[in-house]
Motif scaffolding. Structure first.
Motif, PDB file in Angstrom:
ATOM      1  N   THR A  77      43.047  50.713  36.273  1.00 29.23           N
ATOM      2  CA  THR A  77      42.348  50.088  37.388  1.00 29.23           C
ATOM      3  C   THR A  77      42.068  48.641  37.010  1.00 29.23           C
ATOM      4  N   VAL A  78      42.399  47.734  37.911  1.00 28.19           N
ATOM      5  CA  VAL A  78      42.132  46.321  37.703  1.00 28.19           C
ATOM      6  C   VAL A  78      40.794  45.985  38.355  1.00 28.19           C
ATOM      7  N   VAL A  79      39.930  45.348  37.596  1.00 33.86           N
ATOM      8  CA  VAL A  79      38.683  44.840  38.144  1.00 33.86           C
ATOM      9  C   VAL A  79      38.807  43.324  38.155  1.00 33.86           C
ATOM     10  N   ALA A  80      39.023  42.777  39.346  1.00 33.83           N
ATOM     11  CA  ALA A  80      39.131  41.329  39.509  1.00 33.83           C
ATOM     12  C   ALA A  80      37.739  40.789  39.763  1.00 33.83           C
ATOM     13  N   VAL A  81      37.300  39.852  38.933  1.00 33.84           N
ATOM     14  CA  VAL A  81      35.948  39.308  39.062  1.00 33.84           C
ATOM     15  C   VAL A  81      35.994  37.812  39.296  1.00 33.84           C
ATOM     16  N   TRP A  82      35.056  37.347  40.079  1.00 30.65           N
ATOM     17  CA  TRP A  82      34.828  35.934  40.281  1.00 30.65           C
ATOM     18  C   TRP A  82      33.473  35.655  39.669  1.00 30.65           C
ATOM     19  N   VAL A  83      33.399  34.731  38.734  1.00 27.41           N
ATOM     20  CA  VAL A  83      32.163  34.433  38.036  1.00 27.41           C
ATOM     21  C   VAL A  83      31.426  33.328  38.782  1.00 27.41           C
ATOM     22  N   VAL A  84      30.179  33.611  39.137  1.00 30.68           N
ATOM     23  CA  VAL A  84      29.345  32.648  39.849  1.00 30.68           C
ATOM     24  C   VAL A  84      28.405  32.014  38.839  1.00 30.68           C
ATOM     25  N   LEU A 107      33.229  36.144  47.076  1.00 31.09           N
ATOM     26  CA  LEU A 107      33.912  37.415  47.322  1.00 31.09           C
ATOM     27  C   LEU A 107      35.096  37.225  48.268  1.00 31.09           C
ATOM     28  N   GLU A 108      34.946  36.390  49.283  1.00 28.05           N
ATOM     29  CA  GLU A 108      36.061  36.110  50.200  1.00 28.05           C
ATOM     30  C   GLU A 108      37.216  35.446  49.461  1.00 28.05           C
ATOM     31  N   ARG A 109      36.907  34.473  48.609  1.00 33.58           N
ATOM     32  CA  ARG A 109      37.963  33.791  47.838  1.00 33.58           C
ATOM     33  C   ARG A 109      38.657  34.769  46.891  1.00 33.58           C
ATOM     34  N   LEU A 110      37.857  35.618  46.258  1.00 28.71           N
ATOM     35  CA  LEU A 110      38.412  36.598  45.326  1.00 28.71           C
ATOM     36  C   LEU A 110      39.341  37.564  46.047  1.00 28.71           C
ATOM     37  N   GLU A 111      38.907  38.085  47.168  1.00 24.60           N
ATOM     38  CA  GLU A 111      39.742  39.036  47.902  1.00 24.60           C
ATOM     39  C   GLU A 111      41.012  38.379  48.430  1.00 24.60           C
ATOM     40  N   ALA A 112      40.949  37.099  48.784  1.00 22.29           N
ATOM     41  CA  ALA A 112      42.160  36.386  49.201  1.00 22.29           C
ATOM     42  C   ALA A 112      43.145  36.277  48.037  1.00 22.29           C
ATOM     43  N   GLN A 113      42.630  35.992  46.836  1.00 21.94           N
ATOM     44  CA  GLN A 113      43.495  35.912  45.653  1.00 21.94           C
ATOM     45  C   GLN A 113      44.116  37.282  45.334  1.00 21.94           C
ATOM     46  N   GLU A 120      52.578  39.820  46.228  1.00 16.80           N
ATOM     47  CA  GLU A 120      53.614  39.394  45.287  1.00 16.80           C
ATOM     48  C   GLU A 120      54.160  40.550  44.460  1.00 16.80           C
ATOM     49  N   THR A 121      53.277  41.482  44.062  1.00 15.28           N
ATOM     50  CA  THR A 121      53.706  42.566  43.180  1.00 15.28           C
ATOM     51  C   THR A 121      54.043  43.858  43.910  1.00 15.28           C
ATOM     52  N   GLY A 122      53.440  44.085  45.052  1.00 12.81           N
ATOM     53  CA  GLY A 122      53.635  45.346  45.758  1.00 12.81           C
ATOM     54  C   GLY A 122      52.777  46.478  45.211  1.00 12.81           C
ATOM     55  N   VAL A 123      51.922  46.189  44.253  1.00 10.97           N
ATOM     56  CA  VAL A 123      51.039  47.193  43.650  1.00 10.97           C
ATOM     57  C   VAL A 123      49.721  47.172  44.410  1.00 10.97           C
ATOM     58  N   SER A 124      49.373  48.299  45.009  1.00 11.38           N
ATOM     59  CA  SER A 124      48.104  48.352  45.733  1.00 11.38           C
ATOM     60  C   SER A 124      47.366  49.623  45.354  1.00 11.38           C
ATOM     61  N   GLY A 125      46.088  49.654  45.681  1.00  5.11           N
ATOM     62  CA  GLY A 125      45.286  50.838  45.413  1.00  5.11           C
ATOM     63  C   GLY A 125      44.726  50.921  44.020  1.00  5.11           C
ATOM     64  N   ARG A 126      44.942  49.919  43.193  1.00  8.31           N
ATOM     65  CA  ARG A 126      44.454  49.945  41.821  1.00  8.31           C
ATOM     66  C   ARG A 126      43.506  48.799  41.525  1.00  8.31           C
ATOM     67  N   VAL A 127      42.961  48.166  42.564  1.00  8.34           N
ATOM     68  CA  VAL A 127      42.158  46.971  42.359  1.00  8.34           C
ATOM     69  C   VAL A 127      40.747  47.170  42.901  1.00  8.34           C
ATOM     70  N   ARG A 128      39.790  46.727  42.141  1.00  8.48           N
ATOM     71  CA  ARG A 128      38.400  46.635  42.575  1.00  8.48           C
ATOM     72  C   ARG A 128      37.999  45.173  42.416  1.00  8.48           C
ATOM     73  N   THR A 129      37.121  44.704  43.279  1.00 13.21           N
ATOM     74  CA  THR A 129      36.665  43.329  43.193  1.00 13.21           C
ATOM     75  C   THR A 129      35.159  43.304  42.959  1.00 13.21           C
ATOM     76  N   ALA A 130      34.707  42.266  42.262  1.00 11.04           N
ATOM     77  CA  ALA A 130      33.278  42.117  41.993  1.00 11.04           C
ATOM     78  C   ALA A 130      32.972  40.651  41.746  1.00 11.04           C
ATOM     79  N   VAL A 131      31.797  40.261  42.134  1.00 14.95           N
ATOM     80  CA  VAL A 131      31.294  38.927  41.831  1.00 14.95           C
ATOM     81  C   VAL A 131      30.254  39.104  40.737  1.00 14.95           C
ATOM     82  N   LEU A 132      30.471  38.421  39.608  1.00 18.02           N
ATOM     83  CA  LEU A 132      29.567  38.541  38.460  1.00 18.02           C
ATOM     84  C   LEU A 132      28.849  37.226  38.221  1.00 18.02           C
ATOM     85  N   GLU A 133      27.663  37.344  37.716  1.00 21.26           N
ATOM     86  CA  GLU A 133      26.945  36.158  37.280  1.00 21.26           C
ATOM     87  C   GLU A 133      27.411  35.808  35.872  1.00 21.26           C
TER      88      GLU A 133
END
Length: 176
Positions: A77-84, A107-113, A120-133
């Motif tokens: 599982t990929v956890v994509a984070v945007w650090v604030v 969060l909007e910018r992160l989800e767009a990325q 680009e990859t065709g891989v879906s269903g393995r990503v979670r997004t979070a905004v971290l301090e």
């Protein structure tokens, strides 16, 4: 098999639906069915997590694309984070939290990325997004550089340490 096709010397106990007679079983020395003892299953190792810092740069996008491909290969599982970062203009520095507006924009910018990398990859269903301090992200990244990180929850405490690299296997010379 129905009764018209049975031979006369076949026992009746083999008929489907005929209840077993415990007295007959005891006379023949047959014991009833005993429960089977199964060995306990070993718990399956939890799937890995890949933490990716996405900041909008081309290098971060490349890291996210690599992580998605690796997650598909390893069932991770990929956890994509945007650090604030902290906003330093508050009266109590270090106590304030980033505004809700800043978190929603991040969060909007992160989800767009993430959507761009999925396309680009065709891989879906393995990503979670979070905004971290920033302090939370620094604690996680310092653990990767050798610092101890203790995770405390209602279920207990766990000390996380980086994996120690294995020593290269020694090869014995022939004839030794």
């Amino acid at each position: 098999m129905d009764d018209t096709h049975r031979f006369t010397d076949e026992p009746d106990q083999d008929l489907p639906g005929t209840p077993a007679d415990p007295a007959v079983d005891h006379q023949r020395g047959d014991r009833g069915v005993e429960p089977m003892r199964l060995t306990p299953l070993l718990p399956r190792r939890q799937s890995p997590w890949l933490l990716v810092d996405v900041d909008g740069s081309p290098a971060a996008h490349g890291a996210l694309v690599w992580a998605l491909r690796e997650a598909a290969r390893r069932e991770a599982t990929v956890v994509a984070v945007w650090v604030v970062d902290d906003e330093g203009d508050d009266a109590l520095p270090g106590v304030s939290r980033p505004g809700r507006r800043a978190g929603a924009v991040a969060l909007e910018r992160l989800e767009a990325q993430v959507l761009r990398a999925i396309a680009e990859t065709g891989v879906s269903g393995r990503v979670r997004t979070a905004v971290l301090e920033r302090p939370v992200f620094e604690a996680l990244t310092s653990a990767t550089r050798g610092a101890d990180l203790v995770v405390v929850s209602g279920r207990g405490k766990t000390l996380l340490r980086p994996a120690v690299p294995r020593q290269p296997a020694r090869r014995l010379a022939r004839g030794a």
